[in-house]
Design a protein around this motif. Structure first.
Motif, short mmCIF file in Angstrom:
data_model
loop_
_atom_site.label_atom_id
_atom_site.label_comp_id
_atom_site.label_asym_id
_atom_site.label_seq_id
_atom_site.Cartn_x
_atom_site.Cartn_y
_atom_site.Cartn_z
N ARG A 23 -0.96 -26.40 127.45
CA ARG A 23 -0.29 -26.30 126.14
C ARG A 23 1.16 -25.78 126.21
NH1 ARG A 23 -0.23 -21.69 122.92
NH2 ARG A 23 -0.73 -22.42 120.45
N THR A 24 1.40 -24.89 127.52
CA THR A 24 2.85 -24.41 127.44
C THR A 24 3.79 -25.59 127.88
OG1 THR A 24 2.07 -24.05 129.57
CG2 THR A 24 2.46 -21.90 128.24
N ASP A 25 3.39 -26.69 128.46
CA ASP A 25 4.08 -27.76 128.54
C ASP A 25 4.53 -28.58 127.31
OD1 ASP A 25 4.26 -27.03 131.23
OD2 ASP A 25 3.04 -28.76 132.07
N VAL A 26 3.36 -28.74 126.62
CA VAL A 26 3.40 -29.51 125.43
C VAL A 26 4.38 -28.60 124.43
CG1 VAL A 26 2.20 -30.37 123.40
CG2 VAL A 26 1.10 -30.37 125.50
N LEU A 27 4.26 -27.38 124.45
CA LEU A 27 5.21 -26.58 123.15
C LEU A 27 6.40 -26.53 123.66
CD1 LEU A 27 2.74 -24.02 122.21
CD2 LEU A 27 3.62 -25.78 120.84
N ASP A 28 6.49 -26.52 124.96
CA ASP A 28 8.18 -26.64 125.77
C ASP A 28 8.79 -27.94 125.29
OD1 ASP A 28 10.11 -25.84 127.58
OD2 ASP A 28 9.55 -27.79 128.64
N GLU A 29 7.91 -28.92 125.33
CA GLU A 29 8.53 -30.39 124.89
C GLU A 29 8.68 -30.42 123.55
OE1 GLU A 29 9.81 -33.07 126.23
OE2 GLU A 29 9.40 -32.26 128.30
N LEU A 30 7.84 -29.96 122.64
CA LEU A 30 8.05 -29.91 121.26
C LEU A 30 9.16 -29.03 120.78
CD1 LEU A 30 4.24 -29.77 120.06
CD2 LEU A 30 5.83 -31.44 119.41
N THR A 31 9.28 -27.92 121.37
CA THR A 31 10.28 -26.99 120.82
C THR A 31 11.84 -26.97 121.79
OG1 THR A 31 9.75 -25.24 122.60
CG2 THR A 31 8.93 -25.15 120.41
N ASN A 32 11.83 -28.15 122.62
CA ASN A 32 12.79 -28.30 123.54
C ASN A 32 13.21 -26.94 124.26
OD1 ASN A 32 13.34 -30.93 122.46
ND2 ASN A 32 15.20 -30.79 121.56
N GLY A 33 12.21 -26.62 124.98
CA GLY A 33 12.30 -25.28 125.85
C GLY A 33 12.83 -24.07 124.99
#
Ligand code: PFF
Length: 447
Positions: free
Chosen positions: A404-414
């Protein structure tokens, strides 16, 4: 680190993705499917699916592509860790791109043939019977459709061999605004026709009793086809997106633009079909008979016809480029082919199946499998099975397999973009999309 091409700007992804999305799916296949599946009932399901399932799925493909910076096969391998079956989804995607490209270039060839016909003024002064005959004669001609198809594939291979960024961005940037302008002009013209009210009623008035399992799966298949999702084309394009780009807003823009063009195509075609007495269920010939009739009665019709088919050829080319790019990215990265060699081999392979599809379209052709022409079979198998299953596996991968953290990282541009809507999208990817795809998929099986 290996150097990969990137799209040059935020506009670059929107333009390239829209270039892939906009094409025959909107102008030829959408009216054909809407006509065969009850008009308004189809439109409403189509729009809901495109927005609520299509958008999160498109974003999921971007996430997989950008995170892995790889083609669909490599992407699943890199993101899922070694020794598991996920790369199969990538292989299915590449196979699906290949099968779509085969029959898509049949119709792409027709657009090229129709561009030639419009230059030569073949539609001027023709009545409906003659225009229908022209379609039959052209598609049944022993070599014209094949020559056009092969030229189209060669053009596609040429652009893909030179590299993505150069080819696609340049073409698409000029094309899209022009296409929109000409479609708006054609819509206004269609609204003045005598059958406008009947056509609009057919297209916009949903008769909910017509929503069957078949309509649901056709709308799902059409929206995936039209948005170029469910088979890895946008994983490939996602791999060229830079870290700074806003994938969510880009995906939303593309889905809206693509749906708009499909709706405009319906507003052009259905009023005209009702005016000239063409059956909405006419199938493959619908756009190719209705549009020449439209140009026939328009002031400046010769000119509009020519510009329209020219733009359609370019819109189709930006879509075939994205399909061949899936195959070429996989061949260069997984099997170490050079780009030009991969483009030529990919195009030649496609030509073999594509030519069978084109020949199977001829009246009385023996090239039928299970009672369907090779052309129809490729179309149905990809839109009703490959893309829904591919789409399901892609959202399951992003929603449940990736962290989930990776997906959110991608969605929010880090973490640099706001979370709110992006959390909602993550929920859609995790829950709504898989459930919707499974329910629709099953609904077609239990009839
Ligand atoms: N979306 C394209 C169209 O609507 O014409 C067709 C297409 C292109 C489908 C690329 C799939 C794809 F990967």
């Amino acid at each position: 680190m290996k150097q990969r091409e990137n799209f040059s700007s935020k506009l670059g992804i929107i333009v390239a993705t829209a270039g892939s999305a906009l094409g025959l799916g909107n102008i030829y296949r959408f009216p054909c499917e809407a006509g065969a599946n009850g008009g308004g009932a189809f439109l409403i399901v189509y729009l809901i699916v495109a927005l609520l399932v299509g958008t999160p799925l498109m974003i999921s493909e971007f996430i997989i592509g950008r995170r892995s910076k790889s083609n669909p096969i490599g992407a699943f391998r890199i993101l899922s860790g070694k020794h598991n079956a996920w790369p199969v989804v990538g292989y299915l995607g590449v196979l699906c791109a290949f099968l779509i490209l085969a029959f898509y270039t049949t119709v792409a060839g027709w657009t090229l043939g129709y561009l030639g016909k419009s230059i030569a003024g073949h539609f001027t002064g023709q009545d409906l019977g003659q225009i229908q005959q022209q379609f039959t004669d052209f598609t049944n001609h022993p070599w014209w459709p094949l020559v056009c198809q092969v030229i189209f594939l060669a053009l596609t291979a040429f652009v893909v061999a030179r590299g993505v960024k150069d080819g696609i961005e340049r073409f698409s940037k000029i094309l899209m605004p022009l296409l929109l302008v000409i479609m708006v002009v054609l819509c206004i013209n269609s609204l003045t026709l005598s059958g406008a009210a009947d056509g609009l009623r057919f297209f916009f008035h949903p008769d909910f009793s017509k929503i069957t399992g078949r309509v649901l799966i056709s709308a799902l298949g059409q929206s995936f086809f039209s948005l170029s999702i469910g088979m890895g084309a946008l994983i490939t394009y996602g791999s060229y997106i830079s870290r700074k780009d806003n994938m969510t807003s880009s995906a939303i823009s593309v889905v809206l633009a693509d749906s708009l063009v499909a709706v405009l195509a319906g507003i052009i075609i259905f009023p005209a079909a009702f005016t000239f007495g063409i059956q909405p269920e006419a199938g493959a010939s619908l756009a190719f008979t209705t549009l020449p009739m439209v140009f026939q009665q328009m002031t400046g019709g010769y000119f509009f016809c020519l510009i329209f088919f020219l733009l359609l050829v370019i819109a189709t080319l930006t879509s075939t480029i994205s399909l061949l790019e899936v195959i070429v990215a996989a061949m260069t990265e997984e099997f170490k082919f050079t780009r030009p060699k991969a483009a030529v081999i990919g195009a030649l392979g496609t030509a073999v199946i594509g030519i069978l599809a084109t020949i199977s379209f001829r009246t009385g052709s023996p090239l039928h499998i299970n009672g369907q022409t090779v052309f129809d079979l490729l179309d149905h198998v990809t839109a009703l099975y490959f893309m829904p299953i591919g789409g399901l596996l892609i959202v399951l991968f992003v929603g449940w397999k990736m962290k989930r953290t990776d997906v959110l990282d991608e969605l929010t541009n880090g973490g640099t973009l706001r979370q709110g809507i992006r959390m909602a999208i993550h929920y859609l990817i995790r829950y709504l999309c898989p459930v919707a795809i499974i329910v629709i998929f099953i609904s077609q099986l239990v009839r």
